[in-house]
Enzyme design. Structure first.
Site, PDB file in Angstrom:
ATOM      1  CD1 TRP A 234      -2.690   1.603   0.558  1.00 37.19           C
ATOM      2  CD2 TRP A 234      -1.964   1.848   2.658  1.00 37.19           C
ATOM      3  NE1 TRP A 234      -3.394   2.635   1.127  1.00 37.19           N
ATOM      4  CE2 TRP A 234      -2.974   2.805   2.416  1.00 37.19           C
ATOM      5  CE3 TRP A 234      -1.370   1.816   3.921  1.00 37.19           C
ATOM      6  CZ2 TRP A 234      -3.380   3.720   3.376  1.00 37.19           C
ATOM      7  CZ3 TRP A 234      -1.782   2.710   4.874  1.00 37.19           C
ATOM      8  CH2 TRP A 234      -2.777   3.656   4.604  1.00 37.19           C
TER       9      TRP A 234
ATOM     10  CG  ASP B 131      -2.275  -2.971   7.395  1.00 35.38           C
ATOM     11  OD1 ASP B 131      -3.343  -2.855   8.032  1.00 35.38           O
ATOM     12  OD2 ASP B 131      -1.936  -2.173   6.500  1.00 35.38           O
TER      13      ASP B 131
ATOM     14  CE  LYS C 182     -10.238   0.196   3.479  1.00 32.80           C
ATOM     15  NZ  LYS C 182      -9.723   1.015   2.445  1.00 32.80           N
TER      16      LYS C 182
HETATM   17  C1  LMR Z   1      -6.749   2.171  -0.592  1.00 32.10           C
HETATM   18  O1  LMR Z   1      -5.698   1.539  -0.629  1.00 32.10           O
HETATM   19  O2  LMR Z   1      -7.289   2.625  -1.606  1.00 32.10           O
HETATM   20  C2  LMR Z   1      -7.448   2.370   0.732  1.00 32.10           C
HETATM   21  O3  LMR Z   1      -6.738   1.733   1.737  1.00 32.10           O
HETATM   22  C3  LMR Z   1      -7.752   3.788   1.037  1.00 32.10           C
HETATM   23  C4  LMR Z   1      -6.537   4.585   1.391  1.00 32.10           C
HETATM   24  O4  LMR Z   1      -6.569   5.252   2.424  1.00 32.10           O
HETATM   25  O5  LMR Z   1      -5.564   4.581   0.646  1.00 32.10           O
END
Ligand code: LMR
Length: 398
Positions: free
Chosen positions: A130, A211, A246
């Site tokens: 992420w 996570d 989510k």
């Molecule tokens: C995403 O990866 O799109 C979500 O986890 C929202 C975010 O805060 O990035």
């Protein structure tokens, strides 16, 4: 004074949301941010959450501060949900959990406590991960290393490369692992791979940092929590950041928890004290509303069953759209094989197209995804599917 500040690049995910919002093309498709959408493109308030909200509003009689780490009942219900009823860490009282401001708050607080415990610990993050992991955790001052995670030629976890890279981790380092529904790849560790990683980190004196942002979006709550529960049962220590954004649809309410599993029950109060102290330094205490709704739902067997059913429906819709997308792209005459998307889990997969093609999908067709070609499957529905598949086929045919 402030005019000297540089303008920073927009966040890769939130910036895309803003671009898509400003796009006036009626055919635009938002495959950017990981937010669940129903068949009509709406992000609903879950029925179980709405009912909890009605009850809560009727019963709430004060806005005075609540315990900064969350109510006792919330914490105990959440521990049971995450670790499972009768899990040894709960029975042995080896888990310190506090409420946090969503998954981001949980990650940040955990990172700061890790930094206080050992400023030399490094955090090993999957490549890719992420995009906000490194900025968010890095602001605690911790250093990072990456481990390869995804084999883009096979569209699956590159487990051998991951384990080979982790050979370089030092005792006391943390391995950040996505609990389920890996963001951005949708490729998860198998149960056997979780077991191998558990043995490996145990032998090397490494600590898992899990996570858990998409619990229940992969296969089921229990199946998605397998790795977390297995590690917690077999390892002396573990860190967990959990989000209810989510699975309860509580995005804007910023609801989550951070847990640290410790070796000895005697350390729980010390670790709780540190977690609360870090939270106090950053934001003092989390908002009450979302946690009150989670607490109300989890405490009532009927509401809890309703929530589990609604979660299954969200998961089912995403799985259905995964299949429809792959079949639709093929029907649109595209030779490339996207079958891997059917096998992956959760909100995301890489489409596997290059940056120029991502750009063309955006500028020529108003189809929005991150540069990495991560698509949020929840943005697809039966109405936009034909246009999406035809556009992808056209861009790939060039
Ligand atoms: C995403 O990866 O799109 C979500 O986890 C929202 C975010 O805060 O990035």
């Amino acid at each position: 004074m402030f005019e000297k500040l540089p303008t920073l690049q927009a966040d890769p995910i939130l910036g895309l949301v803003a671009q898509c919002r400003a796009d006036t093309n009626p055919n635009k498709i938002d495959l950017g941010v990981g937010v669940f959408k129903d068949q009509n493109g709406l992000t609903p308030v879950l029925k179980a959450v709405k009912e909890a909200e009605i009850r809560y509003l009727q019963e709430e009689n004060s806005k005075a501060y609540l315990p900064a780490g969350g109510t006792e009942r919330f914490i105990s219900l959440v521990n049971e949900l995450l670790f499972g009823q009768n899990h040894p860490v709960i029975k042995d009282n080896r888990v310190a959990t506090i409420q946090a401001t969503g998954g981001c708050g949980a990650l940040r607080v955990a990172a700061q406590v890790i930094q206080r415990a050992n400023p030399n610990s490094k955090i090993w993050v999957s490549d890719p991960s992420w995009p906000n992991h490194v900025p968010l955790l890095g602001s605690s001052g911790l250093e990072f290393r990456q481990y390869p995670y995804y084999d883009a030629s096979k569209n699956e976890v590159d487990f051998d490369a991951m384990m080979a890279a982790l050979e370089d981790a030092s005792t006391g380092d943390f391995v950040l692992i996505h609990g389920s529904c890996h963001n951005p790849t949708g490729a998860d560790l198998s149960q056997q791979q979780w077991q191998i990683v558990t043995e490996f980190v145990q032998n090397r004196g490494l600590i898992p940092f899990i996570d858990m942002a998409y619990l229940g979006f992969g296969e089921s709550i229990d199946a998605d929590a397998f790795g977390l529960r297995y590690m917690a049962e077999n390892l002396p220590e573990l860190v967990l950041a959990n989000s209810f954004s989510k699975n309860f649809g509580l995005y804007r309410e910023r609801t989550g928890t951070v847990s640290i599993v410790v070796k000895d029950p005697a350390q729980v109060s010390l670790v709780t004290n540190q977690l609360l102290n870090v939270a106090r330094e950053i934001y003092s205490m989390p908002p009450a509303h979302g946690a009150a709704l989670v607490e109300t739902v989890l405490a009532d067997p009927i509401l809890k069953d309703l929530w589990i059913e609604e979660l299954a429906q969200m998961r089912g819709r995403i799985i259905e759209m995964r299949h429809a997308l792959v079949d639709g792209i093929q029907k649109a005459g595209c030779d490339a094989n996207f079958d891997f998307i059917k096998k992956q889990n959760g909100m995301f997969s890489f489409l596997g197209v290059n940056e120029n093609q991502v750009e063309e999908l955006k500028t020529a067709y108003s189809i929005y995804m991150t540069k990495s070609s991560r698509i949020s499957i929840a943005g697809i529905n039966n109405n936009n599917l034909p246009y999406l598949c035809e556009s992808i086929a056209k861009v790939l045919a060039k």
